[in-house]
Design an enzyme around this catalytic site. Structure first.
Site, mmCIF file in Angstrom:
data_model
loop_
_atom_site.group_PDB
_atom_site.id
_atom_site.type_symbol
_atom_site.label_atom_id
_atom_site.label_comp_id
_atom_site.label_asym_id
_atom_site.label_seq_id
_atom_site.Cartn_x
_atom_site.Cartn_y
_atom_site.Cartn_z
ATOM 1 N N GLU A 260 40.254 52.748 64.254
ATOM 2 C CA GLU A 260 41.640 52.612 64.736
ATOM 3 C C GLU A 260 42.469 53.564 63.904
ATOM 4 O OE1 GLU A 260 45.046 52.278 64.739
ATOM 5 O OE2 GLU A 260 45.116 50.170 64.113
ATOM 6 N N GLU A 393 51.807 62.121 63.663
ATOM 7 C CA GLU A 393 52.218 60.803 63.204
ATOM 8 C C GLU A 393 52.979 60.972 61.882
ATOM 9 O OE1 GLU A 393 49.134 57.999 61.761
ATOM 10 O OE2 GLU A 393 50.033 56.576 63.161
HETATM 11 P P1 NAI Z 1 43.724 56.626 54.478
HETATM 12 O O1 NAI Z 1 43.275 56.597 55.900
HETATM 13 O O2 NAI Z 1 43.120 57.664 53.619
HETATM 14 O O3 NAI Z 1 43.462 55.181 53.794
HETATM 15 C C1 NAI Z 1 43.089 54.013 54.467
HETATM 16 C C2 NAI Z 1 41.943 53.330 53.761
HETATM 17 O O4 NAI Z 1 40.824 54.203 53.682
HETATM 18 C C3 NAI Z 1 42.220 52.890 52.317
HETATM 19 O O5 NAI Z 1 41.566 51.660 52.065
HETATM 20 C C4 NAI Z 1 41.554 53.990 51.509
HETATM 21 O O6 NAI Z 1 41.182 53.563 50.218
HETATM 22 C C5 NAI Z 1 40.336 54.285 52.347
HETATM 23 N N1 NAI Z 1 39.731 55.601 52.138
HETATM 24 C C6 NAI Z 1 40.342 56.766 51.800
HETATM 25 N N2 NAI Z 1 39.453 57.771 51.719
HETATM 26 C C7 NAI Z 1 38.242 57.243 51.998
HETATM 27 C C8 NAI Z 1 36.921 57.775 52.097
HETATM 28 N N3 NAI Z 1 36.661 59.067 51.875
HETATM 29 N N4 NAI Z 1 35.912 56.950 52.427
HETATM 30 C C9 NAI Z 1 36.145 55.647 52.693
HETATM 31 N N5 NAI Z 1 37.363 55.086 52.600
HETATM 32 C C10 NAI Z 1 38.402 55.872 52.277
HETATM 33 O O7 NAI Z 1 45.304 56.732 54.532
HETATM 34 P P2 NAI Z 1 46.361 57.182 53.402
HETATM 35 O O8 NAI Z 1 45.887 58.385 52.703
HETATM 36 O O9 NAI Z 1 46.702 56.023 52.586
HETATM 37 O O10 NAI Z 1 47.625 57.569 54.307
HETATM 38 C C11 NAI Z 1 47.733 58.861 54.904
HETATM 39 C C12 NAI Z 1 48.216 58.767 56.339
HETATM 40 O O11 NAI Z 1 47.307 57.990 57.102
HETATM 41 C C13 NAI Z 1 49.535 58.069 56.552
HETATM 42 O O12 NAI Z 1 50.604 58.927 56.337
HETATM 43 C C14 NAI Z 1 49.434 57.624 57.989
HETATM 44 O O13 NAI Z 1 49.815 58.662 58.859
HETATM 45 C C15 NAI Z 1 47.965 57.346 58.179
HETATM 46 N N6 NAI Z 1 47.681 55.896 58.127
HETATM 47 C C16 NAI Z 1 47.494 55.233 59.298
HETATM 48 C C17 NAI Z 1 47.273 53.876 59.310
HETATM 49 C C18 NAI Z 1 47.092 53.129 60.579
HETATM 50 O O14 NAI Z 1 47.364 51.942 60.629
HETATM 51 N N7 NAI Z 1 46.585 53.743 61.614
HETATM 52 C C19 NAI Z 1 47.260 53.086 58.069
HETATM 53 C C20 NAI Z 1 47.403 53.889 56.873
HETATM 54 C C21 NAI Z 1 47.633 55.244 56.932
#
Ligand code: NAI
Ligand code: MG
Length: 491
Positions: A260, A393
Site C-alpha cells: 500500500e 505525493e
Molecule cells: P518509508 O516508506 O521509508 O517508511 C515506512 C516504513 O518502512 C518504516 O517502518 C521504515 O522503517 C520502513 N523501511 C524503510 N526503509 C526500509 C527498507 N529498506 N526495508 C524495509 N523497511 C524499510 O517512508 P518515510 O521515509 O518515512 O517517508 C517518506 C515518504 O513516504 C513520505 O514523504 C510519504 O510520501 C511516503 N509515506 C507514505 C505512507 C503511506 O501511508 N502510504 C506512510 C509513510 C510515508
C-alpha cells in the site's frame, strides 16, 4: 482525556520490544531517541534492533506457528482472543491515545479516533475468524474436491508512522484472524503504540511468539525482516521507493507481498454538486493528520463554471486553518520529523518557482513551541497538471486545485498521475456518478463523500503505483491466506 497525560505520558521511559512473549532490549543495546513533533524534544527511547533481533523474532513466530497452542487453536478461539484485545485497547484508550499523539504530533482527537479505529479492527477480524471458509467443487465422477483457506505462516508487517495504531490493526487483525503468526516492524518515528498493543495482546492471552514487535530503523530491522528466508508473506504500507526495496528483498525468497504505497487522490467537483456538503469534506480530506494520510484528497478538480466560487470558498477556509501542538487539539499538528517538513517545504517552494499560485495560507499558532516541526496549510490554485505538485505525493497540508471542462476531461485528469488509491466524485447526476466511479482508476471511489482512512469494513488498496493487494474488510482475509485444494478419489 487529561491535558496532563498528553504531555507527560511515557516521560523518560526506555521501551522494550516484544519478542516471544517477553520484553527485550536490542542485542546490541543500542537505542533510538523518541521525540515529540510538537516541540522536537526527546522524551523516551526504543531499542535499535538489527539482523539478530529480527532473527529471534522470526524464529519465535515460526515456533508459535508450527507448535504450541496457536498451531491447534480453533478459529472461534482466535476470534475470542482478538475480541479480548479489542476490549483491552478500549480499556487503555486514554493512555494509547496520548502515546500516539505525543509520538506523532497528531491532534488529541485524532489520537482518540485512531484508538477507536484500532479497537474496531480487532473486533471486526475477531468476528470474521470463524466465518471464512472454502468451497466444494463439482469435479469428475467418483471424486470430491474442496478448498481450504490456509494461513501463509509467519507474516512480516512493516508499518509506517502516519497511523501506527490503525495500520497495525488492519495488518495484525487480518493476519492473526487467519491463523498466521506475526512479526511487526513499526516505523522508527512511531513505535510506542505497537509495543503497547503487543503487550496488551499478551494480557489478552495470545501465546508467546504469535504477536512480536521488533523496533529499529528501516535500513536495519526493516531490511532484515523483509529479506528473512523464514518469513512467508510480507505486508507493507509506506513510500513507493521503500516498497520497491521490500518487494525486491522478498523476491529473493519468492514470497508474496501486499503493498500500500500512497496516492495523489482526486476529488472531482461537478457544477451541480451540493457545495455545502462538499466544502468541509474537501478541506478535511487533506488537513486530517496534517495531510500525512495515504488516502488524503490532495487534488480537487473543479468544473469550470463553479471554479471561481469553489476556489474562493476553499481559500476562505484554508486561511483560517491553524497548526499547533497535539495537546492544543487544533486543525492540524506538526509533521512527523524535520525531514518530512523539509520535504514538504521544498515541494511548496518548487511549485511556487514553477508558477503555481498560492490562493491561501493558514497559520502556525503563535504559542506553538519553537522546536516543533510545523508547516502552514497551503492552497494552490489553477495548477498545471504536468507539474510536480500536481503529480507527486506531498504528504503534508498542501492542496492543489484544477479546473476542468466536462466529464471526459475530469476522468482524464483524475487518472493523470501514476497513483490510483482513492477518488471522490461530487455530483447530483446519478448516471454520471456511476460512469465516473467506473472509469476512475482507484481502489476506492466515494460518491458525494470521502473517507480518508476510514471504513474498517471497506476493502482498500491501490491500482498502478499505489500498490497491489487489498487490506481492510473481508477481502484482507484472502490476502492473508492461501487456497489449498484437496481432491478425494473415491471411485
Ligand atoms: P518509508 O516508506 O521509508 O517508511 C515506512 C516504513 O518502512 C518504516 O517502518 C521504515 O522503517 C520502513 N523501511 C524503510 N526503509 C526500509 C527498507 N529498506 N526495508 C524495509 N523497511 C524499510 O517512508 P518515510 O521515509 O518515512 O517517508 C517518506 C515518504 O513516504 C513520505 O514523504 C510519504 O510520501 C511516503 N509515506 C507514505 C505512507 C503511506 O501511508 N502510504 C506512510 C509513510 C510515508
Ligand atoms: Mg515519534
Amino acid at each position: 482525556m487529561g491535558q496532563h497525560l498528553l504531555t507527560t505520558v511515557a516521560e523518560g521511559r526506555a521501551f522494550m520490544q516484544v519478542i516471544d512473549g517477553k520484553a527485550v532490549d536490542a542485542i546490541s543495546g543500542q537505542r533510538i531517541d523518541v521525540a515529540c513533533p510538537s516541540d522536537g524534544k526527546v522524551f523516551a527511547s526504543i531499542p535499535a534492533s538489527g539482523v539478530q533481533d529480527v532473527d529471534l523474532a522470526v524464529q519465535a513466530a515460526r515456533r508459535a506457528f508450527e507448535e504450541g497452542p496457536w498451531a491447534r487453536m480453533p478459529a472461534v478461539e482466535r476470534g475470542r482472543l482478538l475480541a479480548r484485545l479489542s476490549r483491552l485497547i478500549e480499556k487503555n484508550a486514554d493512555e494509547l491515545a496520548a502515546l500516539e499523539s505525543r509520538d506523532t504530533g497528531k491532534p488529541a482527537r485524532q489520537g482518540r479516533a485512531d484508538v477507536a479505529g484500532a479497537a474496531r479492527y480487532y473486533e471486526f477480524y475477531g468476528g470474521a475468524c470463524d466465518k471464512i471458509h472454502g468451497d466444494t467443487i463439482p469435479f469428475l465422477d467418483g471424486y470430491t474436491a474442496l478448498t481450504l483457506r490456509e494461513p501463509h505462516g509467519v507474516v512480516a508487517g512493516i508499518i509506517p508512522w502516519n497511523y501506527p495504531l490503525q495500520i497495525l490493526g488492519r495488518v495484525a487483525g487480518a493476519a492473526l484472524a487467519m491463523g498466521n503468526t506475526l512479526v511487526v516492524k513499526p516505523a522508527e518515528d512511531a513505535s510506542l503504540t505497537a509495543i503497547r498493543v503487543a503487550e496488551l495482546a499478551l494480557e489478552a492471552g495470545f501465546p508467546a511468539g504469535a504477536f512480536n514487535v521488533v523496533t529499529g530503523y528501516g535500513s536495519d530491522a526493516g531490511a532484515a525482516l523483509s529479506a528473512h528466508p523464514d518469513v512467508d508473506y510480507v505486508t507493507f504500507t509506506g513510500s513507493p521507493a521503500t516498497g520497491t526495496a521490500i518487494q525486491q528483498a522478498a523476491a529473493v525468497n519468492n514470497r508474496g507481498v501486499t503493498m500500500e504505497l500512497g496516492g495523489k487522490s482526486p476529488q472531482i467537483v461537478f457544477a451541480d454538486a451540493d457545495l455545502d456538503k462538499a466544502l468541509p469534506v474537501l478541506v478535511n480530506a487533506i488537513i486530517q493528520n496534517g495531510g500525512q494520510t495515504c488516502s488524503a484528497g490532495s487534488r480537487v478538480l473543479i468544473e469550470r463554471p463553479v471554479y471561481g466560487k469553489v476556489s474562493a470558498a476553499l481559500a476562505e477556509r484554508f486561511a483560517k486553518l491553524v497548526a499547533g501542538p497535539h495537546d492544543a487539539d487544533l486543525d492540524l499538528g506538526a509533521l512527523i520529523n524535520p525531514k518530512q517538513r523539509a520535504r514538504v517545504a521544498a515541494m511548496v517552494a518548487e511549485a511556487e518557482e514553477a508558477g503555481a499560485k498560492v490562493l491561501a495560507r493558514g497559520a502556525i499558532h503563535k504559542d506553538a513551541p519553537q522546536g516543533g516541526w510545523y508547516h502552514v496549510p497551503t492552497l494552490f490554485g489553477a495548477v498545471d497538471p504536468a507539474s510536480a505538485i500536481a503529480r507527486e505525493e506531498v504528504f503534508g497540508p498542501v492542496l492543489a486545485l484544477f479546473a476542468f471542462d466536462g466529464e471526459e476531461e475530469a476522468v482524464r485528469l483524475a487518472n493523470g498521475t501514476e497513483y490510483g488509491l482513492v477518488a471522490g466524485v461530487w455530483t447530483a447526476d446519478g448516471g454520471r456518478q456511476h460512469r465516473v466511479a467506473k472509469h476512475v482508476r482507484a481502489g476506492q471511489v466515494f460518491v458525494n463523500g470521502y473517507g480518508a482512512g476510514g471504513g474498517i469494513e471497506l476493502p482498500f488498496g491501490g491500482f498502478k503505483r499505489s500498490g497491489h493487494g487489498r487490506e481492510k474488510g473481508f477481502e484482507a482475509l484472502y490476502d492473508m491466506s492461501a487456497t489449498k485444494t484437496v481432491v478425494f478419489n473415491h471411485g
